[in-house]
Write an enzyme that holds these catalytic residues in place. Structure first.
Site: not given
Length: 394
Positions: A73, A101, A210, A233, A325, A327, A332
């Site tokens: 603002e 706010c 990222r 990168r 990220e 495996g 799982t």
């Protein structure tokens, strides 16, 4: 601060159309501006603001570019004053995707600023869920005669700041699980080779992601097999905090996460009593090793998220967003325990036949019990297909 022009690189979907009412079109502009602060504004929310004259002229616009700097603002008001003078504000409408706010933080209350400048009308996308605001900014504006409209593109506004809203509600970061797999659901060959499943465009997009996240997390298996840097990168952007799950503390001390120029931004979670060989050097570089409870032979993932939401990383700032990220093992576990808020999966036009599956057994025996999503989106990224799924409605 005037907004940079360019595509939004965040993890939210770009599902808002500009073919709505004038109020919706200006709110869409607020969202586009707000997204320019992705990553840098945290732990504050992303906010964009536009000041519009009665004839539709844009008097000024801005966004919250960085934590501790001017709010959206004020940026818009300063731009309008510089270009058109203070008098122009007396008939303007201020559009902002989040309630102004009403408290003193690193910046003074924006609701007071709006009243002081004499802006007669404010259009708000959503009420700020932060407890010290939570409608008080709107109340203050109305108490001083400002006409306030609330709820324009509210769903899109909430989705943009989903991580902020989630952290306020739960105290934990919003978890985005990222997977890159072949058409037959493999993340690596049977020999463990995983470079590269996806194409250059997809990998570049992950680097953009990222830069918008507070932290990036990997498990010990990924850290050992890939020696990832988890840095930004190929694109410009802020370097996120880096986190590793290493229950036994047995990862090699020479890994990039422990030794590169960003080692100060690495935090490793280990079991209580573990004595990793990399601990002295990592601590000397500014990183940290944090012991956490073990449940059923694994680091307690809810405890990990509680720690991140409260303590954050080495910068000692609570995390609102976390990109995992993962495996297969970590993916799982997160899915099994219902700890994934967003699921993003790249589908590469490749077939391996045998290899490492993206996700292991979730205990599902009937199709009716499969994990589903409240909202989904598909798009092409180079030669790959990208799926985005939101586990809960906005």
């Amino acid at each position: 601060m005037a907004a940079r022009r360019g595509p939004v690189a965040g993890l939210h979907t770009g599902s808002v159309t500009v073919n709505g009412s004038p109020e919706e079109r200006w709110m869409h502009r607020c969202l586009t501006l707000a997204a320019e602060g992705a990553g840098a504004a945290s732990p504050n929310p992303m906010v964009g603001a536009v000041l519009v004259a009665p004839d539709g002229t844009v008097l000024g616009e801005g966004y919250h570019a960085r934590y501790g700097e001017a709010h959206a603002e004020r940026a818009a008001i300063d731009a309008a004053r510089a270009a058109h003078g203070a008098e122009a504000l007396q008939e303007a409408t201020l559009y902002v995707n989040l309630e102004p706010c009403s408290h003193h933080g690193k910046q003074p209350p924006c609701s007071d600023l709006v009243v002081e400048t004499g802006i007669p009308r404010v259009v708000v996308g959503m009420i700020d869920p932060y407890p010290v605001v939570a409608g008080r900014g709107i109340q203050r504006l109305r108490a001083h005669g400002v006409d306030v409209t609330v709820g324009v593109l509210e769903g899109a506004c909430r989705r943009l700041n989903e991580a902020f809203v989630h952290h306020v509600a739960t105290g934990r970061p919003l978890v985005t699980l990222k997977i890159a797999q072949t058409l037959d659901g493999r993340v690596a060959t049977r020999t463990g080779d995983s470079r590269w499943v996806t194409g250059t465009e997809a990998r570049t997009l992950v680097h953009r992601w990222r830069a918008t996240q507070d932290g990036v997390l990997v498990g010990a298996g990924t850290a050992r097999a890939d020696d990832p840097r988890l840095t930004v990168r190929h694109v410009d952007g802020r370097q996120p905090q880096r986190f590793v799950l290493d229950r036994t503390g047995a990862l090699p001390p020479a890994l990039s996460l422990f030794t590169d120029a960003h080692a100060a931004q690495t935090t490793v979670f280990v079991a209580e009593g573990a004595r990793p060989a990399y601990r002295p050097a990592l601590a000397a570089a500014g990183g940290a090793v944090v012991p956490l409870p073990v449940v059923d032979g694994h680091l307690h993932l809810p405890a990990v998220l509680d720690y991140l939401g409260a303590q954050g990383g080495s910068h000692a700032r609570p995390l609102q967003s976390l990109l995992v990220e993962a495996g297969p093992g970590l993916a799982t576990a997160l899915l099994h325990h219902g700890l994934v808020d967003r699921f993003v999966a790249f589908l590469a036009p490749k077939v391996l036949g045998t290899g490492l599956p993206a996700v292991g057994d979730l205990g599902i025996r009937q199709m009716a019990d499969a994990l589903t999503f409240a909202e989904t989106n598909w798009e092409t990224v180079g030669d790959d297909l990208l799926f985005r799924g939101y586990r809960r409605a906005v």
